[in-house]
Enzyme design. Structure first.
Site, short mmCIF file in Angstrom:
data_model
loop_
_atom_site.label_atom_id
_atom_site.label_comp_id
_atom_site.label_asym_id
_atom_site.label_seq_id
_atom_site.Cartn_x
_atom_site.Cartn_y
_atom_site.Cartn_z
N PRO A 128 40.62 41.75 41.34
CA PRO A 128 38.95 41.64 40.30
C PRO A 128 39.10 40.22 39.47
CG PRO A 128 39.58 43.41 40.54
CD PRO A 128 40.40 42.98 41.19
N CYS A 129 40.39 39.21 39.26
CA CYS A 129 40.42 38.96 37.54
C CYS A 129 39.49 38.10 37.38
CB CYS A 129 41.64 37.10 38.24
SG CYS A 129 40.66 36.33 39.32
#
Length: 347
Positions: free
Chosen positions: A314-315
């Site tokens: 989850p950047c």
């Protein structure tokens, strides 16, 4: 993300895709509402108003534009094409020709254009890749080459060998030394995504309209010394199920295996991303501090930017030091929607 009406109007003039999903512009003189990227002629500023969702626009008496179709999911795969793809998955030897399309009241030219736009190849080339992917796996598992050729719809071994080499890059006899990466287009509420998977797990998950998506494919192909071919994979069903649960708010972490390709530093950055709890965010500076190198902010940002496995790694949970949403290759509007879905308190 708070926007002024002037900024939204300017974004519509520029057809700026970064604002897709954030607002809709309604035209008082025509009674229609549009996406920010609508190609229709833009009205004067005094003749428009803005809404944060389509429901509000409809409640105020506006109807959806027939050009940009604001009620449809962005770049969603048409149902008739999904039906064709399901047929191919169920029958590996199936060859859908132009005359078969016409029997289904589908224009072959329309199919050709859609596949060229969304897959970079014609529908017939897509079918060949799909068949050869299946054939490759059968031969890899020890099945007889001639039998596989017949099952794939080929009457001659020479014709099969030629097509196989064109797609896979090697002859059927040399499959032991060859590796392929499976590729599939999947649907999500925020638009379609490309998923790639190898034997170890998911190695790409990117929105199809991401800039430089071809570069991501090229990097992966080079890193794994493998061809990326349209086809099914044992992890795709699990991935689609888990993504569906995630978007429904029923899943807070992913169990589908992933396979990262990159430098040791990049892998550390990506692994750290998976440790950010859902509904929370961190800054690039905080991420660099967690890595034990507070000065590596820029390097952390670069690694975030080339993350190939969106959502699962989850950047989107990393934000600027001032709280601004920055640096998301899938589009800032998607970053906002993902954080809203996860319950992150930002706005």
């Amino acid at each position: 993300m708070k926007l002024t009406e002037e900024r939204m109007y300017q974004a519509s003039l520029e057809k700026d895709s970064l604002f897709e999903g954030i607002y809709w512009m309604a035209v008082k003189t025509t009674g229609i509402f549009c996406r920010p990227t609508c190609t229709a002629r833009k009205p004067k500023r005094e003749n428009v108003e803005f809404f944060i969702n389509t429901e509000k626009a409809i409640e105020n008496g506006y109807r959806p534009c027939k050009i940009c179709r604001p009620l449809e999911k962005l770049n969603e795969t048409p149902q008739y094409i999904r039906d064709l793809l399901n047929e191919l998955q169920q029958n590996e030897s199936l060859k859908i020709k132009d005359r078969d399309l016409l029997k289904r009241n589908i224009e072959p030219v329309s199919i050709r254009r859609w596949f060229l736009k969304n897959h970079g190849m014609t529908f017939h080339a897509f079918q060949r890749q799909f068949r050869m992917n299946t054939a490759f796996k059968k031969i890899k598992n020890g099945e007889n080459i001639m039998e596989v050729a017949l099952e794939s719809g080929y009457e001659s071994l020479s014709g099969f060998n030629e097509r196989f080499k064109d797609v896979i890059g090697s002859t059927p006899k040399n499959t032991r030394s060859q590796t392929i990466i499976d590729l599939k287009r999947i649907e999500t509420p925020l638009g379609p995504m490309f998923a790639c998977s190898c034997e170890e797990g998911i190695c790409i998950l990117e929105f199809t309209d991401r800039k430089n998506i071809d570069r991501q494919f090229a990097r992966l192909s080079k890193a794994m010394n493998a061809e990326i071919i349209q086809g099914e994979n044992k992890y795709f069903k699990q991935l689609e199920d888990e993504l569906s649960e995630y978007f429904e708010g029923k899943r807070t972490h992913f169990d589908v295996p992933v396979y990262m390709t990159g430098t040791d530093f990049q892998k550390k950055v990506w692994q750290l991303l998976t440790e950010i709890p859902i509904s929370e965010t961190r800054t690039y500076k905080q991420q660099s501090e967690f890595l034990g190198n507070p000065k590596a902010v820029r390097a952390v940002g670069t690694a975030n930017g080339i993350n190939k496995i969106a959502i699962i790694i989850p950047c989107h949970r990393v934000i600027g030091s001032n709280g601004e949403l920055v640096g998301y290759a899938g589009g800032i509007w998607r970053k906002q929607k993902l954080l809203e879905l996860e319950g992150a308190i930002l706005f």
